[in-house]
Design a protein around this motif. Structure first.
Motif, PDB file in Angstrom:
ATOM      1  N   VAL A   1      19.776 -24.297  15.418  1.00 38.31           N
ATOM      2  CA  VAL A   1      20.013 -22.904  15.800  1.00 38.31           C
ATOM      3  C   VAL A   1      19.080 -22.041  14.955  1.00 38.31           C
ATOM      4  CG1 VAL A   1      21.696 -21.031  15.818  1.00 38.31           C
ATOM      5  CG2 VAL A   1      22.427 -23.368  16.339  1.00 38.31           C
ATOM      6  N   VAL A   2      18.380 -21.123  15.612  1.00 37.25           N
ATOM      7  CA  VAL A   2      17.500 -20.207  14.890  1.00 37.25           C
ATOM      8  C   VAL A   2      17.722 -18.785  15.389  1.00 37.25           C
ATOM      9  CG1 VAL A   2      15.695 -21.899  14.405  1.00 37.25           C
ATOM     10  CG2 VAL A   2      15.552 -20.541  16.470  1.00 37.25           C
ATOM     11  N   THR A   3      17.517 -17.843  14.497  1.00 34.16           N
ATOM     12  CA  THR A   3      17.571 -16.432  14.854  1.00 34.16           C
ATOM     13  C   THR A   3      16.203 -15.837  14.615  1.00 34.16           C
ATOM     14  OG1 THR A   3      19.916 -16.269  14.303  1.00 34.16           O
ATOM     15  CG2 THR A   3      18.676 -14.209  14.378  1.00 34.16           C
ATOM     16  N   VAL A   4      15.717 -15.126  15.621  1.00 37.05           N
ATOM     17  CA  VAL A   4      14.409 -14.486  15.549  1.00 37.05           C
ATOM     18  C   VAL A   4      14.621 -12.975  15.592  1.00 37.05           C
ATOM     19  CG1 VAL A   4      12.157 -14.232  16.656  1.00 37.05           C
ATOM     20  CG2 VAL A   4      13.359 -16.428  16.764  1.00 37.05           C
ATOM     21  N   ALA A   5      14.027 -12.289  14.648  1.00 36.87           N
ATOM     22  CA  ALA A   5      14.061 -10.827  14.619  1.00 36.87           C
ATOM     23  C   ALA A   5      12.670 -10.329  14.999  1.00 36.87           C
ATOM     24  CB  ALA A   5      14.439 -10.337  13.227  1.00 36.87           C
ATOM     25  N   PHE A   6      12.631  -9.221  15.747  1.00 33.95           N
ATOM     26  CA  PHE A   6      11.337  -8.660  16.144  1.00 33.95           C
ATOM     27  C   PHE A   6      11.504  -7.209  16.571  1.00 33.95           C
ATOM     28  CE2 PHE A   6      13.246 -10.854  19.679  1.00 33.95           C
ATOM     29  CZ  PHE A   6      13.061 -10.044  20.789  1.00 33.95           C
ATOM     30  N   LYS A   7      10.369  -6.520  16.628  1.00 34.28           N
ATOM     31  CA  LYS A   7      10.350  -5.120  17.053  1.00 34.28           C
ATOM     32  C   LYS A   7       9.614  -5.028  18.385  1.00 34.28           C
ATOM     33  CE  LYS A   7      10.415  -3.371  12.367  1.00 34.28           C
ATOM     34  NZ  LYS A   7       9.740  -2.581  11.333  1.00 34.28           N
ATOM     35  N   MET A   8       9.938  -3.967  19.115  1.00 36.23           N
ATOM     36  CA  MET A   8       9.338  -3.767  20.423  1.00 36.23           C
ATOM     37  C   MET A   8       8.771  -2.359  20.549  1.00 36.23           C
ATOM     38  SD  MET A   8      12.090  -5.806  22.733  1.00 36.23           S
ATOM     39  CE  MET A   8      11.028  -5.792  24.158  1.00 36.23           C
ATOM     40  N   ASP A   9       7.699  -2.249  21.336  1.00 35.36           N
ATOM     41  CA  ASP A   9       7.123  -0.946  21.655  1.00 35.36           C
ATOM     42  C   ASP A   9       7.894  -0.324  22.807  1.00 35.36           C
ATOM     43  OD1 ASP A   9       5.003  -0.656  19.815  1.00 35.36           O
ATOM     44  OD2 ASP A   9       3.740  -2.007  20.974  1.00 35.36           O
TER      45      ASP A   9
ATOM     46  N   ARG B   1       9.886 -12.761  13.096  1.00 27.95           N
ATOM     47  CA  ARG B   1      10.219 -13.449  11.851  1.00 27.95           C
ATOM     48  C   ARG B   1      11.524 -14.220  12.018  1.00 27.95           C
ATOM     49  NH1 ARG B   1      12.020  -8.433  11.621  1.00 27.95           N
ATOM     50  NH2 ARG B   1      13.900  -7.917  10.480  1.00 27.95           N
ATOM     51  N   SER B   2      11.688 -15.215  11.198  1.00 27.44           N
ATOM     52  CA  SER B   2      12.877 -16.053  11.212  1.00 27.44           C
ATOM     53  C   SER B   2      13.925 -15.504  10.256  1.00 27.44           C
ATOM     54  CB  SER B   2      12.491 -17.467  10.772  1.00 27.44           C
ATOM     55  OG  SER B   2      13.624 -18.250  10.551  1.00 27.44           O
ATOM     56  N   ILE B   3      15.188 -15.608  10.670  1.00 29.74           N
ATOM     57  CA  ILE B   3      16.309 -15.271   9.794  1.00 29.74           C
ATOM     58  C   ILE B   3      17.167 -16.530   9.704  1.00 29.74           C
ATOM     59  CG2 ILE B   3      18.340 -13.837   9.481  1.00 29.74           C
ATOM     60  CD1 ILE B   3      16.969 -11.707  11.178  1.00 29.74           C
ATOM     61  N   PRO B   4      17.294 -17.163   8.583  1.00 31.73           N
ATOM     62  CA  PRO B   4      16.629 -16.898   7.307  1.00 31.73           C
ATOM     63  C   PRO B   4      15.176 -17.377   7.339  1.00 31.73           C
ATOM     64  CG  PRO B   4      17.955 -18.875   7.095  1.00 31.73           C
ATOM     65  CD  PRO B   4      18.187 -18.331   8.487  1.00 31.73           C
ATOM     66  N   ARG B   5      14.406 -16.904   6.410  1.00 28.54           N
ATOM     67  CA  ARG B   5      12.976 -17.219   6.349  1.00 28.54           C
ATOM     68  C   ARG B   5      12.688 -18.713   6.233  1.00 28.54           C
ATOM     69  NH1 ARG B   5       9.895 -13.043   6.735  1.00 28.54           N
ATOM     70  NH2 ARG B   5      10.259 -11.120   5.636  1.00 28.54           N
TER      71      ARG B   5
ATOM     72  N   ILE C   1      15.271  -6.080  17.529  1.00 32.45           N
ATOM     73  CA  ILE C   1      16.123  -7.103  18.137  1.00 32.45           C
ATOM     74  C   ILE C   1      16.323  -8.280  17.186  1.00 32.45           C
ATOM     75  CG2 ILE C   1      16.275  -8.777  20.055  1.00 32.45           C
ATOM     76  CD1 ILE C   1      16.339  -5.960  21.104  1.00 32.45           C
ATOM     77  N   GLU C   2      17.499  -8.871  17.238  1.00 28.04           N
ATOM     78  CA  GLU C   2      17.757 -10.178  16.638  1.00 28.04           C
ATOM     79  C   GLU C   2      18.306 -11.044  17.755  1.00 28.04           C
ATOM     80  OE1 GLU C   2      20.303 -10.103  13.232  1.00 28.04           O
ATOM     81  OE2 GLU C   2      18.983  -8.737  12.142  1.00 28.04           O
ATOM     82  N   MET C   3      17.653 -12.162  18.019  1.00 24.20           N
ATOM     83  CA  MET C   3      18.049 -13.033  19.111  1.00 24.20           C
ATOM     84  C   MET C   3      18.280 -14.432  18.559  1.00 24.20           C
ATOM     85  SD  MET C   3      16.062 -13.531  22.735  1.00 24.20           S
ATOM     86  CE  MET C   3      16.433 -11.890  23.334  1.00 24.20           C
ATOM     87  N   THR C   4      19.452 -14.990  18.829  1.00 24.57           N
ATOM     88  CA  THR C   4      19.824 -16.308  18.326  1.00 24.57           C
ATOM     89  C   THR C   4      19.657 -17.351  19.428  1.00 24.57           C
ATOM     90  OG1 THR C   4      21.372 -15.348  16.759  1.00 24.57           O
ATOM     91  CG2 THR C   4      21.689 -17.667  17.298  1.00 24.57           C
TER      92      THR C   4
END
Length: 120
Positions: A49-57, A68-72, A108-111
């Motif tokens: 299981v991974v969580t990805v955080a990102f920003k959008m325009d 980026r990955s949460i946790p790194r 966004i944070e998407m798991t």
């Protein structure tokens, strides 16, 4: 046909709809966004299981350098590598998200959970 899933309730954990947006309105575009990404996601067998955080325009495109990955510590794993690839591949032309709700989806944070299955 079975498919692995992006976790429903926690998929957009960092996504909080503004008070002016009703639950049904937010739910529609959140579900659509999750389904769009899920179509491009091909998890590795036995992945984590991974969580990805990102920003959008504002145009619905992902800001590549913000992924980026949460946790790194997960950032060098195969499970993490396939998740951002899915986000970028399906969002190449931008996601169809409500412009008037940009503040709700700009970060966004998407798991991604390869252990969740559902009917396609």
């Amino acid at each position: 046909m079975k498919r692995h899933g992006i976790i429903g309730g926690a998929v957009l954990a960092g996504l909080l709809a503004p008070a002016a947006v009703s639950g049904a309105q937010a739910s529609d575009w959140i579900d659509g966004f999750r389904e769009d990404v899920q179509r491009c996601w091909n998890p590795a067998e036995g992945g984590a299981v991974v969580t990805v955080a990102f920003k959008m325009d504002r145009d619905g495109t992902v800001i590549d350098e913000s992924l980026r990955s949460i946790p790194r510590e997960m950032s060098d794993t195969d499970s993490f590598m396939v998740a951002p690839r899915a986000i970028l591949r399906c969002g190449r032309d931008g996601y169809d998200l409500p412009a008037d709700q940009y503040e709700a989806w700009r970060e966004i944070e998407m798991t991604f959970d390869p252990g969740v299955e559902g009917e396609q």
